[in-house]
Design a protein around this motif. Sequence first.
Motif, short mmCIF file in Angstrom:
data_model
loop_
_atom_site.label_atom_id
_atom_site.label_comp_id
_atom_site.label_asym_id
_atom_site.label_seq_id
_atom_site.Cartn_x
_atom_site.Cartn_y
_atom_site.Cartn_z
N SER A 74 0.84 -1.20 0.00
CA SER A 74 0.00 0.00 0.00
C SER A 74 0.87 1.25 0.00
N LEU A 75 0.93 1.89 -1.14
CA LEU A 75 1.67 3.15 -1.23
C LEU A 75 1.04 4.24 -0.36
N PRO A 76 -0.31 4.36 -0.31
CA PRO A 76 -0.88 5.37 0.59
C PRO A 76 -0.48 5.18 2.06
N TRP A 77 -0.39 3.94 2.53
CA TRP A 77 0.06 3.72 3.91
C TRP A 77 1.46 4.29 4.10
N VAL A 78 2.33 4.02 3.13
CA VAL A 78 3.72 4.45 3.23
C VAL A 78 3.78 5.98 3.22
N ARG A 79 3.04 6.58 2.30
CA ARG A 79 3.06 8.05 2.20
C ARG A 79 2.48 8.70 3.45
N ASP A 80 1.38 8.15 3.95
CA ASP A 80 0.74 8.74 5.13
C ASP A 80 1.68 8.67 6.34
N ALA A 81 2.38 7.55 6.45
CA ALA A 81 3.29 7.40 7.60
C ALA A 81 4.42 8.43 7.50
N ALA A 89 11.27 11.56 12.98
CA ALA A 89 11.85 10.22 13.17
C ALA A 89 13.33 10.27 12.81
N GLY A 90 14.17 9.67 13.68
CA GLY A 90 15.60 9.71 13.45
C GLY A 90 16.07 8.78 12.34
N HIS A 91 15.38 7.69 12.17
CA HIS A 91 15.79 6.67 11.19
C HIS A 91 14.53 5.95 10.73
N TRP A 92 14.54 5.51 9.45
CA TRP A 92 13.32 4.91 8.89
C TRP A 92 13.69 3.64 8.15
N THR A 93 13.13 2.52 8.57
CA THR A 93 13.34 1.27 7.84
C THR A 93 12.05 0.87 7.13
N PHE A 94 12.18 0.55 5.86
CA PHE A 94 11.04 0.01 5.13
C PHE A 94 11.36 -1.43 4.72
N VAL A 95 10.45 -2.34 5.03
CA VAL A 95 10.64 -3.74 4.66
C VAL A 95 10.02 -3.98 3.29
N SER A 96 10.88 -4.29 2.34
CA SER A 96 10.43 -4.54 0.98
C SER A 96 10.63 -6.03 0.66
N LEU A 115 14.89 -2.74 -11.65
CA LEU A 115 13.65 -2.98 -10.89
C LEU A 115 12.45 -2.99 -11.82
N LEU A 116 11.34 -3.52 -11.34
CA LEU A 116 10.07 -3.39 -12.05
C LEU A 116 9.69 -1.91 -12.12
N GLU A 117 8.86 -1.58 -13.09
CA GLU A 117 8.31 -0.22 -13.14
C GLU A 117 7.42 -0.01 -11.91
N PRO A 118 7.57 1.11 -11.20
CA PRO A 118 6.74 1.31 -10.01
C PRO A 118 5.26 1.41 -10.35
N ARG A 119 4.44 0.91 -9.45
CA ARG A 119 2.98 1.01 -9.62
C ARG A 119 2.38 1.62 -8.38
N GLU A 120 1.38 2.45 -8.59
CA GLU A 120 0.74 3.14 -7.47
C GLU A 120 -0.11 2.20 -6.63
N ALA A 121 -0.73 1.22 -7.30
CA ALA A 121 -1.69 0.37 -6.58
C ALA A 121 -1.72 -1.00 -7.20
N GLY A 122 -2.18 -1.96 -6.46
CA GLY A 122 -2.30 -3.31 -6.96
C GLY A 122 -2.83 -4.19 -5.86
N ALA A 137 7.45 1.37 -5.79
CA ALA A 137 6.93 2.73 -5.55
C ALA A 137 7.05 3.10 -4.07
N SER A 138 6.82 2.14 -3.20
CA SER A 138 6.90 2.41 -1.75
C SER A 138 8.34 2.70 -1.35
N GLU A 139 9.27 1.91 -1.89
CA GLU A 139 10.70 2.16 -1.61
C GLU A 139 11.08 3.57 -2.03
N GLN A 140 10.64 3.95 -3.24
CA GLN A 140 11.00 5.27 -3.76
C GLN A 140 10.45 6.37 -2.85
#
Length: 329
Positions: A74-81, A89-96, A115-122, A137-140
């Motif tokens: 969920s890209l919206p979850w990532v963006r909202d956070a 936040a001092g440091h941010w880890t994203f699990v991909s 990488l694959l082309e990023p997608r907004e939703a799926g 997309a979330s990593e980016q």
Amino acid sequence: MGRWLVLGGTRFLSRAVAAEALARGHEVVCVARGESGPVPDGASLVVADRDAPGALDALRGERFDAVVDVATMSLPWVRDALDALATTAGHWTFVSTLNVYADPATPGQGVDAPLLEPREAGDLADGPDAYGAVKVASEQAVRAGHPRSLVVRAGLICGPGDLSDRFGYWPARFARGGRALVPDVRDQPVQLVDVRDLAAWIVACGEEGRTGVFDGSGPRSTLGAVLDEIAAAVGAPDLVLVPLAPAALEAAGVAPWSGPRSLPLWLPDTHTGIAARDTAPAAAAGLRCRPIADTVRASLEHERSLGVGRERKAGLTPAEEAALLPPAP
Ligand SMILES: NC(=O)c1ccc[n+]([C@@H]2O[C@H](COP(=O)([O-])OP(=O)(O)OC[C@H]3O[C@@H](n4cnc5c(N)ncnc54)[C@H](OP(=O)(O)O)[C@@H]3O)[C@@H](O)[C@H]2O)c1
């Protein structure tokens, strides 16, 4: 000691991360709906549904030394956070995931592979490419949204708390003993990481302020070696592995990797590169992987707690396996 925020914390990897951070003396706040289970003892839970607008508003602007987000797809979850917490936040880890790579077939690739082309939703039901593309997309978003970010592209995570029924199929099956059907692809690459080792490394990276992108998985092995190690760890005295050729399995409608009527860890030729990544950089950055025997023991305990006779999400039922086994010599 630091103040950690785990977006998740009620199951499997994110719960293991929360438990590890607590064990290392940090204060831990988890954010989840609370539907998957409890947070580890000592962590606090902020109940929120990340699908709701402004889900993280209650935490907006709070200071955390480290944030770990496991947003699956969920890209919206990532963006909202990031919107609510990146500036404090001092440091941010994203699990991909290793599914982000465009070429899942070629072995030996590292994090700079295309990488694959990023997608907004799926949707997860759209398959591994849709999952991988949303993760791209979330990593980016994370890399652009926080100056001290770490992206961990996890491989197959196994061990206690795994609800995917994949790795656990083999310890559970081998513990039953007798003639066990295995795919006849001993040399196929396999790469695994125990959830506890991945969690320990993620927390250590957060403490060190490590940034960058890593493939987070264990050393390269083969299906033959891993199945032998599982069999040895389980120790069922009458167990005999009975190999069946991939073509025969396919003809009988047995799927590789996951799902009903499948043989987990078996990969189609188009995807064996995903289990043969160059994980030396993660090892050099401190990812330590325990012996598979230890993962097997914990997985078997977990399998037994779930009930070995349950309807599984992955693997063959005893009746399916019996119908596929060639006659004993
Ligand atoms: N399993 C593997 O082999 C594998 C391989 C590669 C990468 N990965 C990645 O590893 C991560 C696994 O994360 P995980 O083990 O913690 O499991 P997960 O299944 O991703 O669950 C993560 C957390 O999300 C919470 N959650 C779910 N829906 C929510 C919502 N609407 N609002 C708020 N919270 C919600 C869940 O808690 P509640 O249900 O209580 O809300 C849970 O604590 C994912 O990023 C996955 O993509 C996994």
